[in-house]
Design a protein around this motif. Sequence first.
Motif, PDB file in Angstrom:
ATOM      1  N   MET A   1      70.553  18.007 121.198  1.00 15.56           N
ATOM      2  CA  MET A   1      69.161  18.070 121.614  1.00 15.56           C
ATOM      3  C   MET A   1      68.263  18.050 120.379  1.00 15.56           C
ATOM      4  O   MET A   1      68.509  18.726 119.394  1.00 15.56           O
ATOM      5  N   THR A   2      67.204  17.270 120.441  1.00 17.05           N
ATOM      6  CA  THR A   2      66.268  17.143 119.327  1.00 17.05           C
ATOM      7  C   THR A   2      65.468  18.435 119.158  1.00 17.05           C
ATOM      8  O   THR A   2      65.017  19.025 120.131  1.00 17.05           O
ATOM      9  N   LYS A   3      65.309  18.855 117.899  1.00 13.53           N
ATOM     10  CA  LYS A   3      64.522  20.052 117.583  1.00 13.53           C
ATOM     11  C   LYS A   3      63.181  19.631 116.996  1.00 13.53           C
ATOM     12  O   LYS A   3      63.105  18.746 116.143  1.00 13.53           O
ATOM     13  N   LYS A   4      62.128  20.292 117.473  1.00 15.45           N
ATOM     14  CA  LYS A   4      60.771  20.002 117.015  1.00 15.45           C
ATOM     15  C   LYS A   4      60.420  20.908 115.836  1.00 15.45           C
ATOM     16  O   LYS A   4      60.500  22.129 115.951  1.00 15.45           O
ATOM     17  N   ILE A   5      59.998  20.285 114.737  1.00 11.78           N
ATOM     18  CA  ILE A   5      59.686  21.019 113.511  1.00 11.78           C
ATOM     19  C   ILE A   5      58.215  20.849 113.154  1.00 11.78           C
ATOM     20  O   ILE A   5      57.706  19.728 113.081  1.00 11.78           O
ATOM     21  N   ALA A   6      57.536  21.968 112.932  1.00 16.22           N
ATOM     22  CA  ALA A   6      56.158  21.956 112.444  1.00 16.22           C
ATOM     23  C   ALA A   6      56.193  21.923 110.916  1.00 16.22           C
ATOM     24  O   ALA A   6      56.937  22.678 110.293  1.00 16.22           O
ATOM     25  N   VAL A   7      55.406  21.044 110.330  1.00 18.05           N
ATOM     26  CA  VAL A   7      55.354  20.888 108.871  1.00 18.05           C
ATOM     27  C   VAL A   7      53.981  21.354 108.388  1.00 18.05           C
ATOM     28  O   VAL A   7      52.947  20.918 108.914  1.00 18.05           O
ATOM     29  N   PHE A   8      54.000  22.221 107.392  1.00 17.62           N
ATOM     30  CA  PHE A   8      52.779  22.769 106.806  1.00 17.62           C
ATOM     31  C   PHE A   8      52.724  22.392 105.338  1.00 17.62           C
ATOM     32  O   PHE A   8      53.661  22.675 104.588  1.00 17.62           O
ATOM     33  N   VAL A   9      51.628  21.765 104.932  1.00 18.85           N
ATOM     34  CA  VAL A   9      51.449  21.345 103.545  1.00 18.85           C
ATOM     35  C   VAL A   9      50.410  22.248 102.902  1.00 18.85           C
ATOM     36  O   VAL A   9      49.299  22.388 103.422  1.00 18.85           O
ATOM     37  N   GLY A  10      50.765  22.854 101.777  1.00 11.22           N
ATOM     38  CA  GLY A  10      49.899  23.815 101.110  1.00 11.22           C
ATOM     39  C   GLY A  10      48.822  23.219 100.235  1.00 11.22           C
ATOM     40  O   GLY A  10      48.116  23.946  99.550  1.00 11.22           O
ATOM     41  N   SER A  11      48.674  21.908 100.242  1.00  7.76           N
ATOM     42  CA  SER A  11      47.624  21.255  99.464  1.00  7.76           C
ATOM     43  C   SER A  11      46.708  20.498 100.402  1.00  7.76           C
ATOM     44  O   SER A  11      47.161  19.847 101.347  1.00  7.76           O
ATOM     45  N   LEU A  12      45.420  20.557 100.141  1.00 13.17           N
ATOM     46  CA  LEU A  12      44.445  19.868 100.973  1.00 13.17           C
ATOM     47  C   LEU A  12      44.072  18.479 100.445  1.00 13.17           C
ATOM     48  O   LEU A  12      43.392  17.728 101.140  1.00 13.17           O
ATOM     49  N   LYS A  31      68.019  12.257 112.660  1.00 14.53           N
ATOM     50  CA  LYS A  31      67.317  11.966 113.923  1.00 14.53           C
ATOM     51  C   LYS A  31      67.323  13.154 114.881  1.00 14.53           C
ATOM     52  O   LYS A  31      66.611  13.140 115.887  1.00 14.53           O
ATOM     53  N   SER A  32      68.101  14.195 114.571  1.00 13.98           N
ATOM     54  CA  SER A  32      68.130  15.378 115.434  1.00 13.98           C
ATOM     55  C   SER A  32      66.862  16.219 115.293  1.00 13.98           C
ATOM     56  O   SER A  32      66.669  17.168 116.046  1.00 13.98           O
ATOM     57  N   LEU A  33      66.004  15.854 114.331  1.00 14.62           N
ATOM     58  CA  LEU A  33      64.741  16.562 114.126  1.00 14.62           C
ATOM     59  C   LEU A  33      63.570  15.622 114.356  1.00 14.62           C
ATOM     60  O   LEU A  33      63.597  14.466 113.929  1.00 14.62           O
ATOM     61  N   THR A  34      62.532  16.141 115.030  1.00 13.78           N
ATOM     62  CA  THR A  34      61.261  15.431 115.110  1.00 13.78           C
ATOM     63  C   THR A  34      60.211  16.321 114.456  1.00 13.78           C
ATOM     64  O   THR A  34      60.364  17.552 114.428  1.00 13.78           O
ATOM     65  N   PHE A  35      59.164  15.715 113.943  1.00 11.93           N
ATOM     66  CA  PHE A  35      58.208  16.446 113.122  1.00 11.93           C
ATOM     67  C   PHE A  35      56.772  16.218 113.566  1.00 11.93           C
ATOM     68  O   PHE A  35      56.420  15.156 114.051  1.00 11.93           O
ATOM     69  N   GLU A  36      55.976  17.255 113.310  1.00  9.52           N
ATOM     70  CA  GLU A  36      54.528  17.130 113.448  1.00  9.52           C
ATOM     71  C   GLU A  36      53.896  17.918 112.315  1.00  9.52           C
ATOM     72  O   GLU A  36      54.236  19.088 112.101  1.00  9.52           O
ATOM     73  N   MET A  37      53.010  17.263 111.583  1.00  7.07           N
ATOM     74  CA  MET A  37      52.298  17.950 110.520  1.00  7.07           C
ATOM     75  C   MET A  37      51.139  18.724 111.151  1.00  7.07           C
ATOM     76  O   MET A  37      50.350  18.161 111.900  1.00  7.07           O
ATOM     77  N   ILE A  38      51.078  20.005 110.878  1.00 10.02           N
ATOM     78  CA  ILE A  38      50.015  20.867 111.395  1.00 10.02           C
ATOM     79  C   ILE A  38      49.000  21.087 110.279  1.00 10.02           C
ATOM     80  O   ILE A  38      49.337  21.642 109.233  1.00 10.02           O
ATOM     81  N   GLU A  39      47.780  20.647 110.515  1.00 15.61           N
ATOM     82  CA  GLU A  39      46.732  20.790 109.498  1.00 15.61           C
ATOM     83  C   GLU A  39      46.241  22.241 109.460  1.00 15.61           C
ATOM     84  O   GLU A  39      46.111  22.892 110.501  1.00 15.61           O
ATOM     85  N   ILE A  40      45.959  22.728 108.249  1.00 17.45           N
ATOM     86  CA  ILE A  40      45.565  24.128 108.083  1.00 17.45           C
ATOM     87  C   ILE A  40      44.236  24.301 107.361  1.00 17.45           C
ATOM     88  O   ILE A  40      43.718  25.414 107.276  1.00 17.45           O
ATOM     89  N   GLY A  41      43.653  23.238 106.877  1.00 10.62           N
ATOM     90  CA  GLY A  41      42.421  23.333 106.102  1.00 10.62           C
ATOM     91  C   GLY A  41      41.199  23.742 106.896  1.00 10.62           C
ATOM     92  O   GLY A  41      40.214  24.218 106.324  1.00 10.62           O
ATOM     93  N   GLN A  42      41.238  23.590 108.199  1.00  9.62           N
ATOM     94  CA  GLN A  42      40.090  23.895 109.046  1.00  9.62           C
ATOM     95  C   GLN A  42      40.022  25.370 109.442  1.00  9.62           C
ATOM     96  O   GLN A  42      39.037  25.808 110.031  1.00  9.62           O
ATOM     97  N   LEU A  43      41.060  26.144 109.138  1.00  6.18           N
ATOM     98  CA  LEU A  43      41.094  27.542 109.581  1.00  6.18           C
ATOM     99  C   LEU A  43      40.127  28.411 108.784  1.00  6.18           C
ATOM    100  O   LEU A  43      40.206  28.465 107.558  1.00  6.18           O
ATOM    101  N   PRO A  44      39.227  29.120 109.468  1.00  5.56           N
ATOM    102  CA  PRO A  44      38.393  30.094 108.748  1.00  5.56           C
ATOM    103  C   PRO A  44      39.292  31.175 108.147  1.00  5.56           C
ATOM    104  O   PRO A  44      40.376  31.446 108.671  1.00  5.56           O
ATOM    105  N   LEU A  45      38.829  31.793 107.081  1.00  7.91           N
ATOM    106  CA  LEU A  45      39.593  32.890 106.481  1.00  7.91           C
ATOM    107  C   LEU A  45      39.867  33.958 107.525  1.00  7.91           C
ATOM    108  O   LEU A  45      39.002  34.279 108.348  1.00  7.91           O
TER     109      LEU A  45
END
Length: 188
Positions: A1-12, A31-45
Amino acid sequence: MTKKIAVFVGSLRKESFNRKMAGALMELAPKSLTFEMIEIGQLPLYNQDYDDEGTPPAEYSEFRQSVKPFDGVLFVTPEYNRSVPAVLKNALDVGSRPFGQSVWGGKPGAVVSVSPGAIGGFGANHHLRQSLVFLDIPIMAQPEAYIGGAAQLFDGEGKIANEGTRGFLVKFMETFAAWVEKNTAKNA
């Protein structure tokens, strides 16, 4: 079964080495992993008053909801002043609150640090691992990934140009896929 992975990049930065590395890791993964990049720059402190008063910013709620369904997490980060960039630490804080409702707990993860310097973001990598352990993210211990000399790693299309690095990253992602499978089976 494919696993969904969230990707977080620490640079804007749009042309960040870390963003390029995240793209390369997703491309080189099994191919057992699928990815989505989650943007974090819009989050207020993060400010706990918002949660205490029941009025969190919409960005907090949207971020928390977006992270919940993932099976695992991958962090790709530069090093700022021997530590984690503020934007990444803020995302961890937003996702860990309100108390008892963390979106991180039990999601297997891995850390890759990327730097133009020779030590490849070692300080940020280990600083981040400390926070992730506290957040109950089972972190893959080996292989460790400190990627130095980033300015010479990518071709004009943002792909890994160095075959030795490409081979290492393929092995890293194969090991990560096995780590996710092992640790999601524990949580099932």
